[in-house]
Design a protein around this motif. Structure first.
Motif, short mmCIF file in Angstrom:
data_model
loop_
_atom_site.label_atom_id
_atom_site.label_comp_id
_atom_site.label_asym_id
_atom_site.label_seq_id
_atom_site.Cartn_x
_atom_site.Cartn_y
_atom_site.Cartn_z
N LYS A 22 0.82 -1.18 0.35
CA LYS A 22 -0.36 -0.05 -0.21
C LYS A 22 0.59 1.34 -0.26
CE LYS A 22 -3.54 -2.39 0.60
NZ LYS A 22 -5.38 -2.20 -0.68
N LYS A 23 0.35 2.06 -0.63
CA LYS A 23 1.07 4.07 -0.85
C LYS A 23 1.13 4.45 0.43
CE LYS A 23 1.06 5.61 -5.03
NZ LYS A 23 0.61 6.71 -5.81
N VAL A 24 1.52 5.12 1.14
CA VAL A 24 0.98 5.66 2.50
C VAL A 24 1.83 6.41 2.51
CG1 VAL A 24 1.73 5.48 4.99
CG2 VAL A 24 2.01 3.37 3.68
N PHE A 25 0.47 7.69 2.85
CA PHE A 25 1.76 9.21 3.16
C PHE A 25 1.73 9.23 4.65
CE2 PHE A 25 -0.06 14.10 3.27
CZ PHE A 25 1.18 13.89 2.29
N ASN A 50 7.25 2.94 -0.95
CA ASN A 50 5.77 2.91 -0.57
C ASN A 50 5.54 4.41 0.07
OD1 ASN A 50 5.43 0.90 -2.80
ND2 ASN A 50 5.09 -0.43 -0.41
N PRO A 78 -2.44 8.18 -1.99
CA PRO A 78 -2.38 7.53 -0.88
C PRO A 78 -3.23 6.52 -0.19
CG PRO A 78 -2.80 9.00 0.33
CD PRO A 78 -2.85 9.67 -1.28
N ASP A 79 -3.57 5.07 -0.10
CA ASP A 79 -3.86 3.91 0.21
C ASP A 79 -4.23 4.34 1.72
OD1 ASP A 79 -4.07 2.21 -2.04
OD2 ASP A 79 -1.85 2.17 -1.60
#
Length: 371
Positions: A22-25, A50, A78-79
């Motif tokens: 998952k993409k994390v901000f 990521n 992001p996810d």
């Protein structure tokens, strides 16, 4: 869901192992991220490729920076949004997650006509201070210049909260003193707030049980144990004010933070005693649908005092031990000269929660400590 036991790091690891692609901000404060030890933990759990890392720059949440965060959020897509920090970091994360689709954020907040229907994505919060309780509230603070606004929506509450006491150990003593007292004042104010109910009373008294017992030791001899209890106490305070909201001391604190650079919890401490005395001495004018006398009895019990005079001394002593300066002039404030300015920037929404109606004369007496 809130993870507050000793397995929280293990649960955090499990969460990210299930979401490894998952993409994390990540929104955080540069100093707190490094000094707290959060960087070591997070980069062991999440692939750096990521992560989009955003270091907040403003001391308090401000609209211009919130707009910048939202722009980056929409670009990165992001996810997961991950907030690691104190109240300002958490507020930025909560606000950006629900205000991302507003056409004119500044105007919608000022006019209080924002419409929140969705959140951008899942929000995970890891506090690095024990005090704000922002991880448990459905509202956030944002400043436009020196004026403080509140944004509220049930969608603002984080999806997951991880309380990791190890991360608040290295927090500067001044920040610990301020944030810790913020939690104490939140719980006390919650007990006296007009919107309080049976559940908020339980949360507030539970909060005081942990914070009052551990606050000074947490400042002088910080340990994982007292840091854990302070985190727990702050979390309960957040649960309490999420129901009841705060009142007088918080309403009057914001001008001191915005104009004079006094840390939030410290600013709250400046008038707590006077508000407690004012409300007590004017109990017969109560606008509450509960017994104000009974609520004071709960505060006396929590502080092991039996009168308003003893309570006043107890809190003054607590602030003295915590090195929270209470002399306005030493903080660069001249109440008589600055009174009109301070009054113009009071948060009226919070002030309306006070159990006794306040006017200009009463507020001046409170500020001049003439109660």
């Amino acid at each position: 869901m809130v993870f507050i036991d000793k397995s929280n790091i293990r649960e955090l690891k499990r969460f990210f192992s299930h979401n490894k692609n998952k993409k994390v901000f990540l929104i955080t404060g540069k100093n707190s991220f490094l000094k707290s030890g959060a960087k070591k933990i997070i980069f062991r759990l999440i692939n750096k490729e990521n992560i989009f890392l955003y270091f907040k720059s403003a001391a308090n949440p401000e609209i211009f920076e919130l707009t910048k965060i939202i722009q980056e959020l929409k670009r990165f897509k992001p996810d997961i949004i991950l907030a690691i920090g104190g109240g300002s970091v958490i507020d930025y994360a909560k606000l950006s997650n629900v205000l991302y689709d507003q056409k004119d954020i500044k105007t919608s907040i000022i006019k209080n006509n924002y419409k929140i229907n969705n959140k951008f994505t899942k929000l995970i919060v890891i506090p690095t201070t024990a005090g704000s309780g922002a991880e448990e509230t459905s509202f956030s603070t944002i400043y436009l210049g020196s004026i403080k606004f509140s944004v509220q929506s049930q969608l603002m509450k984080p999806d997951l909260v991880f309380l990791i006491p190890e991360l608040i150990l290295s927090c500067a003593k001044k920040i610990k003193a301020s944030s810790g007292f913020d939690a104490i004042s939140q719980a006390i104010e919650s007990l006296l707030s007009r919107a309080s109910d049976k559940k908020s009373v339980i949360y507030a008294t539970e909060s005081l049980k942990y914070t009052l017992k551990n606050y000074i030791e947490y400042l002088k001899n910080p340990s994982t144990k007292n840091s854990y209890y302070m985190s727990l106490g702050a979390n309960f305070a957040g649960k309490a004010i999420n129901i009841s909201k705060t009142n007088g001391p918080h309403a009057l604190s914001y001008p001191f933070t915005a104009n004079f650079g006094v840390h939030h919890g410290h600013a709250v401490s400046l008038t707590l005693n006077e508000f407690l005395k004012f409300n007590y001495f004017n109990m017969n004018k109560s606008k509450c649908d509960f017994s104000l006398k009974n609520r004071y009895s709960l505060i006396f019990k929590a502080t092991k005092t039996d009168s308003i005079k003893e309570l006043d001394k107890y809190l003054l002593n607590l602030k003295k031990k915590a090195l929270l300066e209470q002399n306005f002039s030493k903080l660069g404030v001249n109440i008589r000269n600055d009174f009109s300015r301070i009054l113009s920037e009071i948060n009226l929404q919070r002030l309306s929660n006070n159990p006794i109606k306040l006017d200009r004369v009463a507020l001046k007496k409170i500020l001049l400590k003439e109660i």
